[in-house]
Scaffold this motif. Structure first.
Motif, PDB file in Angstrom:
ATOM      1  N   ALA A 107       0.847  -1.190   0.000  1.00 60.26           N
ATOM      2  CA  ALA A 107       0.000   0.000   0.000  1.00 60.26           C
ATOM      3  C   ALA A 107       0.883   1.241   0.000  1.00 60.26           C
ATOM      4  O   ALA A 107       1.934   1.262   0.608  1.00 60.26           O
ATOM      5  CB  ALA A 107      -0.899  -0.006   1.221  1.00 60.26           C
ATOM      6  N   PRO A 108       0.447   2.240  -0.702  1.00 58.47           N
ATOM      7  CA  PRO A 108       1.250   3.455  -0.817  1.00 58.47           C
ATOM      8  C   PRO A 108       1.163   4.307   0.443  1.00 58.47           C
ATOM      9  O   PRO A 108       0.575   5.383   0.437  1.00 58.47           O
ATOM     10  CB  PRO A 108       0.625   4.155  -2.019  1.00 58.47           C
ATOM     11  CG  PRO A 108      -0.789   3.680  -2.032  1.00 58.47           C
ATOM     12  CD  PRO A 108      -0.823   2.333  -1.392  1.00 58.47           C
ATOM     13  N   VAL A 109       1.770   3.808   1.507  1.00 53.33           N
ATOM     14  CA  VAL A 109       1.666   4.504   2.795  1.00 53.33           C
ATOM     15  C   VAL A 109       2.254   5.911   2.706  1.00 53.33           C
ATOM     16  O   VAL A 109       1.662   6.882   3.186  1.00 53.33           O
ATOM     17  CB  VAL A 109       2.352   3.681   3.913  1.00 53.33           C
ATOM     18  CG1 VAL A 109       2.444   4.482   5.197  1.00 53.33           C
ATOM     19  CG2 VAL A 109       1.581   2.384   4.158  1.00 53.33           C
ATOM     20  N   ALA A 110       3.422   6.014   2.077  1.00 56.98           N
ATOM     21  CA  ALA A 110       4.067   7.335   1.999  1.00 56.98           C
ATOM     22  C   ALA A 110       3.175   8.331   1.261  1.00 56.98           C
ATOM     23  O   ALA A 110       3.025   9.485   1.675  1.00 56.98           O
ATOM     24  CB  ALA A 110       5.426   7.210   1.311  1.00 56.98           C
ATOM     25  N   ALA A 168       6.992  16.239  12.761  1.00 49.83           N
ATOM     26  CA  ALA A 168       8.312  16.033  13.359  1.00 49.83           C
ATOM     27  C   ALA A 168       8.664  14.560  13.484  1.00 49.83           C
ATOM     28  O   ALA A 168       9.839  14.211  13.542  1.00 49.83           O
ATOM     29  CB  ALA A 168       8.356  16.694  14.735  1.00 49.83           C
ATOM     30  N   ASP A 169       7.658  13.728  13.532  1.00 48.20           N
ATOM     31  CA  ASP A 169       7.974  12.360  13.934  1.00 48.20           C
ATOM     32  C   ASP A 169       7.090  11.299  13.292  1.00 48.20           C
ATOM     33  O   ASP A 169       7.568  10.367  12.657  1.00 48.20           O
ATOM     34  CB  ASP A 169       7.847  12.293  15.476  1.00 48.20           C
ATOM     35  CG  ASP A 169       7.849  10.874  15.993  1.00 48.20           C
ATOM     36  OD1 ASP A 169       8.682  10.098  15.517  1.00 48.20           O
ATOM     37  OD2 ASP A 169       7.018  10.546  16.861  1.00 48.20           O
ATOM     38  N   TYR A 170       5.777  11.463  13.423  1.00 46.25           N
ATOM     39  CA  TYR A 170       4.919  10.329  13.117  1.00 46.25           C
ATOM     40  C   TYR A 170       4.832  10.026  11.623  1.00 46.25           C
ATOM     41  O   TYR A 170       4.713   8.868  11.217  1.00 46.25           O
ATOM     42  CB  TYR A 170       3.525  10.529  13.715  1.00 46.25           C
ATOM     43  CG  TYR A 170       2.932   9.222  14.196  1.00 46.25           C
ATOM     44  CD1 TYR A 170       3.248   8.695  15.440  1.00 46.25           C
ATOM     45  CD2 TYR A 170       2.085   8.481  13.370  1.00 46.25           C
ATOM     46  CE1 TYR A 170       2.736   7.481  15.869  1.00 46.25           C
ATOM     47  CE2 TYR A 170       1.561   7.261  13.789  1.00 46.25           C
ATOM     48  CZ  TYR A 170       1.894   6.772  15.041  1.00 46.25           C
ATOM     49  OH  TYR A 170       1.390   5.567  15.456  1.00 46.25           O
ATOM     50  N   ALA A 171       4.914  11.073  10.790  1.00 47.54           N
ATOM     51  CA  ALA A 171       4.882  10.857   9.338  1.00 47.54           C
ATOM     52  C   ALA A 171       6.045   9.961   8.928  1.00 47.54           C
ATOM     53  O   ALA A 171       5.882   9.024   8.139  1.00 47.54           O
ATOM     54  CB  ALA A 171       4.953  12.201   8.613  1.00 47.54           C
ATOM     55  N   ASP A 208       8.550   5.112   7.029  1.00 47.85           N
ATOM     56  CA  ASP A 208       9.698   4.251   7.293  1.00 47.85           C
ATOM     57  C   ASP A 208       9.261   2.934   7.947  1.00 47.85           C
ATOM     58  O   ASP A 208      10.043   2.260   8.607  1.00 47.85           O
ATOM     59  CB  ASP A 208      10.653   5.032   8.228  1.00 47.85           C
ATOM     60  CG  ASP A 208      11.865   4.198   8.610  1.00 47.85           C
ATOM     61  OD1 ASP A 208      12.422   3.546   7.715  1.00 47.85           O
ATOM     62  OD2 ASP A 208      12.237   4.174   9.804  1.00 47.85           O
ATOM     63  N   ALA A 209       7.976   2.579   7.762  1.00 45.12           N
ATOM     64  CA  ALA A 209       7.468   1.359   8.409  1.00 45.12           C
ATOM     65  C   ALA A 209       8.378   0.185   8.057  1.00 45.12           C
ATOM     66  O   ALA A 209       8.741   0.002   6.895  1.00 45.12           O
ATOM     67  CB  ALA A 209       6.042   1.081   7.942  1.00 45.12           C
ATOM     68  N   GLY A 210       8.741  -0.582   9.073  1.00 44.35           N
ATOM     69  CA  GLY A 210       9.702  -1.669   8.863  1.00 44.35           C
ATOM     70  C   GLY A 210      11.037  -1.308   9.467  1.00 44.35           C
ATOM     71  O   GLY A 210      11.808  -2.169   9.843  1.00 44.35           O
ATOM     72  N   GLY A 211      11.279  -0.006   9.604  1.00 46.56           N
ATOM     73  CA  GLY A 211      12.557   0.436  10.163  1.00 46.56           C
ATOM     74  C   GLY A 211      12.412   1.089  11.523  1.00 46.56           C
ATOM     75  O   GLY A 211      13.316   1.770  11.985  1.00 46.56           O
ATOM     76  N   ASN A 212      11.263   0.923  12.149  1.00 45.18           N
ATOM     77  CA  ASN A 212      11.093   1.503  13.486  1.00 45.18           C
ATOM     78  C   ASN A 212      10.197   0.607  14.321  1.00 45.18           C
ATOM     79  O   ASN A 212       9.627  -0.361  13.840  1.00 45.18           O
ATOM     80  CB  ASN A 212      10.527   2.930  13.384  1.00 45.18           C
ATOM     81  CG  ASN A 212       9.121   2.944  12.790  1.00 45.18           C
ATOM     82  OD1 ASN A 212       8.154   2.583  13.446  1.00 45.18           O
ATOM     83  ND2 ASN A 212       9.012   3.325  11.515  1.00 45.18           N
ATOM     84  N   ASP A 213      10.062   0.998  15.578  1.00 43.27           N
ATOM     85  CA  ASP A 213       9.384   0.141  16.540  1.00 43.27           C
ATOM     86  C   ASP A 213       7.868   0.267  16.510  1.00 43.27           C
ATOM     87  O   ASP A 213       7.162  -0.648  16.936  1.00 43.27           O
ATOM     88  CB  ASP A 213       9.888   0.503  17.939  1.00 43.27           C
ATOM     89  CG  ASP A 213      10.413  -0.725  18.640  1.00 43.27           C
ATOM     90  OD1 ASP A 213      10.943  -1.597  17.922  1.00 43.27           O
ATOM     91  OD2 ASP A 213      10.266  -0.813  19.869  1.00 43.27           O
ATOM     92  N   GLU A 265       2.064  -3.350   8.669  1.00 42.29           N
ATOM     93  CA  GLU A 265       1.492  -2.810   9.900  1.00 42.29           C
ATOM     94  C   GLU A 265       1.009  -1.383   9.710  1.00 42.29           C
ATOM     95  O   GLU A 265      -0.029  -0.996  10.231  1.00 42.29           O
ATOM     96  CB  GLU A 265       2.516  -2.869  11.051  1.00 42.29           C
ATOM     97  CG  GLU A 265       2.689  -4.266  11.619  1.00 42.29           C
ATOM     98  CD  GLU A 265       3.513  -4.297  12.907  1.00 42.29           C
ATOM     99  OE1 GLU A 265       3.817  -5.406  13.352  1.00 42.29           O
ATOM    100  OE2 GLU A 265       3.852  -3.222  13.452  1.00 42.29           O
ATOM    101  N   ALA A 266       1.768  -0.591   8.967  1.00 38.36           N
ATOM    102  CA  ALA A 266       1.344   0.795   8.729  1.00 38.36           C
ATOM    103  C   ALA A 266       0.093   0.823   7.857  1.00 38.36           C
ATOM    104  O   ALA A 266      -0.845   1.588   8.111  1.00 38.36           O
ATOM    105  CB  ALA A 266       2.473   1.578   8.066  1.00 38.36           C
ATOM    106  N   ALA A 267       0.076  -0.033   6.826  1.00 40.39           N
ATOM    107  CA  ALA A 267      -1.102  -0.081   5.954  1.00 40.39           C
ATOM    108  C   ALA A 267      -2.323  -0.534   6.739  1.00 40.39           C
ATOM    109  O   ALA A 267      -3.434  -0.028   6.546  1.00 40.39           O
ATOM    110  CB  ALA A 267      -0.840  -1.027   4.777  1.00 40.39           C
TER     111      ALA A 267
END
Lengths: 361, 334
Positions: free
Chosen positions: B20-23, B176-179, B184-189, B196-198
């Motif tokens: 999914a095009p999360v970005a 500042a952070d959440y975007a 970067d889903a997959g590279g953070n906690d 998961e983001a999708a």
């Protein structure tokens, strides 16, 4: 050695007719609600090997059932906010009584019998006052409603009798709902779930809440061991990125202990545990997540997660002695232990949320 | 038996094929939405400085525009909106126990000086903050009379300032952070995988639709014997149907972006939303007052059924493309 059936036959021949017991219902091991492909709703009795023993029609979607401790009789509760519960004779398949929740109340889908089977306790919603009550129903005399007492919180979902026979434990989920708003959760910002222990006259003897940071972790389902261990399953109503534990263990008077699998496996539960079961023989507890399609088994002593088994739409789970019996919305019934699946079979129906073990002998 | 297990596991894994095009969704849906909310809320704050009388058209217009901007993102209930119950502080509704008028009456009766500072007002019960509390002060006759006019003016200004600060804080956290956490889903906690983001965004669609069906429409419908028109959302200002349409707009935008690369799901979504919009357009009842008559009730029920039809498409056609289980228990647990 005389077999039970032979013994009964002997009694019958001698003109001593005992009251029917669960053996006369074919000794079902489990009760569960289901939806058939034609969208009709039924209560099923299943054997230990997952075979169908009987099916009885329900007027609408069911949730869980309570099996009478002695008589072959089950009370199948409507799914919240349903107002009916059907008392079913599991020998004849006849409906023996229908419980209608009184005006201003609805059932949550669970209930528990007293040890002698004389009383049935059912969590109910006093929705005008947004308070939980435990309705008392006279199982000895046609299930007349005898009264009610406070559940000690909002949204009492599940209730179980402790092995002392004098106490019931209630999972007050904390969520306020009103039937006019369907299943909308009305108080997520202020919800405060708890676990409350009540004497059978309604006197509260213990109550425990989780850390305030977990106030959106709805305590929903219960399993009770023969030693009084209470296991509770939770559904997280907060930010999904938070991943708090979904399983807790508690003893009356003690402090709750929360368990979770390792991070990766825990996340796969998606913040939602749908059912819970304790297996006293192995000292294990299992929780299911239909959203994550996952069953997890833990050791109740060490708190370690022993296994995470994938299974689409799994939800119902119950103690099966040498493992857990698990039902899914796909129609699959399976037996699994920490080592893996032992067998599975598929029925042409969708098993609903809970699988209830019938206590025998 | 072992083979069967492996096969099932493989089928299961095969459903999670989300790219999914999360970005693109963060850039094209989330950030613009919260930017509009922050801007409209800042305008409301500035307007209230000079226009604090209840009937003042400039105040009402600025409040309405900021409320519109909130409804358009009100389905995005995760991350920055949930920090410190910000979303509830912006929109405490439904208010099943009448906490908002009670809290407002208490503040006014005491001429509570808590309105004098932003820090002080941030400690006030969330029931007395946000768009719904402000609606009482500018539309409800019980709160718009001559009594305590000066204090009510200060209260309006405190509420407008509070709304603007919360909206600005949400936007700041997103930028500042959440975007970046979502992109970067997959590279953070927070989001270990892009799936998961999708799935978080998918859940925003499905819970947003459920809220519109169960609450925005379900509450005024009540029961056939007891319809509840005064439980409609923002009926005092005549905005109930408008909120249904705007919230559908918001989830439609997001759902179609999630369906990118799945033309069949997109077409089904488009058709289901189109039907609901057509019904809403023909519904000549901005506050669902008609629920008290059989015909009027029927119209609102038809709209609710159309929203439920969208929910089915979302669950059955869109969910599986994102690895979201669409089972009997998974969809509708308890």
């Amino acid at each position: 050695m005389t077999s039970r059936r032979g013994f009964l036959a002997g009694l019958l021949a001698a003109g001593v007719v005992p009251k029917p017991g669960w053996a006369d219902a074919g000794d079902p091991a489990y009760l569960t609600a289901a939806r058939l492909p034609d969208r009709s709703y039924w209560l099923f009795g299943l054997t230990e090997t997952g075979d169908e023993l009987f099916r009885l029609p329900l007027p609408d979607r069911g949730h869980a059932a309570a099996a009478h401790p002695a008589r072959p009789e089950a009370v199948a509760f409507a799914r919240r906010p349903g107002t009916f519960a059907v008392v079913i004779d599991c020998v004849t398949g006849a409906s023996k009584a229908v419980l209608e929740s009184p005006p201003g109340r609805h059932f949550y889908g669970h209930g528990a019998f007293s040890a002698d089977g004389g009383l049935l306790f059912a969590p109910e919603n006093d929705y005008k006052a947004a308070r939980g009550v435990i309705g008392i129903w006279d199982a000895a005399r046609g299930y007349a409603r005898l009264g009610e007492f406070s559940s000690g919180g909002v949204g009492p979902h599940d209730a179980r009798l402790l092995p002392d026979g004098e106490t019931i434990v209630v999972a007050n989920g904390g969520i306020e709902t009103h039937p006019e708003a369907g299943r909308t959760k009305l108080n997520l910002s202020t919800m405060r779930p708890n676990l409350t222990y009540l004497r059978l006259d309604g006197t509260a003897v213990d109550q425990t809440e989780l850390d305030p940071a977990l106030h959106r972790n709805s305590i929903r389902h219960l399993a009770v061991g023969p030693d009084g261990l209470v296991a509770f399953a939770m559904q997280w109503e907060g930010d999904l990125a938070a991943h708090p534990p979904l399983l807790g263990l508690h003893r009356m008077g003690g402090t709750p202990r929360l368990l979770a699998a390792g991070d990766e496996d825990h996340r796969r539960m998606q913040g939602y545990a749908g059912s819970i079961a304790l297996a006293p023989a192995s000292g294990q507890v299992a929780i299911t997540s239909p959203r994550g399609g996952l069953v997890q088994m833990f050791d109740t002593v060490t708190g370690t997660c022993l296994a995470s088994h994938a299974g689409p739409d799994v939800c119902g789970v119950s103690d099966a002695g040498r493992g857990f019996l698990i039902t899914a919305g796909t129609g699959i019934v399976s037996l699994a232990g920490a080592q893996g699946e032992i067998w599975r079979r598929r029925h042409a129906c969708q098993w609903d949320n809970h699988l209830v073990r019938v206590a025998r002998g | 038996m072992r083979r069967a297990l492996v096969l099932v596991a493989a089928l299961w894994a095969g459903t999670a094929a989300a790219e999914a095009p999360v970005a693109a969704i963060v850039e094209g849906h989330v950030l613009p939405g919260f930017t509009r909310l922050a801007e409209a809320s800042a305008t409301l704050d500035a307007t209230a400085d000079d226009h604090c009388a209840p009937e003042d058209p400039a105040l009402r217009a600025a409040w309405g525009a900021a409320f519109d901007a909130w409804i358009a993102v009100s389905h995005l209930r995760f991350g920055p909106t949930e920090t410190g119950d910000r979303a509830f502080a912006l929109a405490f509704w439904p208010d099943s126990r009448g906490a908002t008028p009670k809290a407002l009456a208490g503040l006014i009766a005491a001429r509570d000086p808590v309105v004098e500072t932003a820090e002080g007002f941030a400690t006030v019960s969330i029931a007395a903050r946000g768009f719904h509390a402000l609606e009482f002060l500018i539309y409800d006759p019980a709160f718009t009379g001559d009594d305590a006019a000066a204090y009510r003016c200060a209260l309006v200004q405190a509420m407008a300032g509070d709304i603007a600060r919360i909206a600005a804080d949400i936007l700041t956290d997103w930028r500042a952070d959440y975007a970046e956490r979502m992109r970067d889903a997959g590279g953070n906690d927070t989001y270990r995988t892009p799936d998961e983001a999708a799935q978080e965004l998918f859940k925003a669609v499905s819970t947003g639709l459920q809220f519109t069906s169960d609450t925005r429409l379900g509450r005024p419908l009540g029961t056939f014997d007891k319809p509840r028109p005064t439980r409609a959302e923002a009926w005092r200002s005549g905005r109930s149907l408008r909120h249904v349409v705007m919230s559908l707009d918001g989830t439609r935008d997001l759902a179609l972006m999630l369906a990118e690369g799945h033309p069949e799901a997109a077409a089904a979504l488009d058709a289901a939303y189109g039907r609901a919009f057509a019904i809403a357009r023909d519904l000549d009842d901005p506050v669902f007052a008609g629920v008290e008559t059989p015909e009027g009730r029927f119209q609102v029920e038809i709209l609710q059924q159309a929203v439920d039809a969208i929910r089915r498409v979302v669950a059955q056609d869109l969910g599986p493309t994102l690895g979201v289980a669409a089972g009997f228990n998974a969809l509708d647990g308890d």
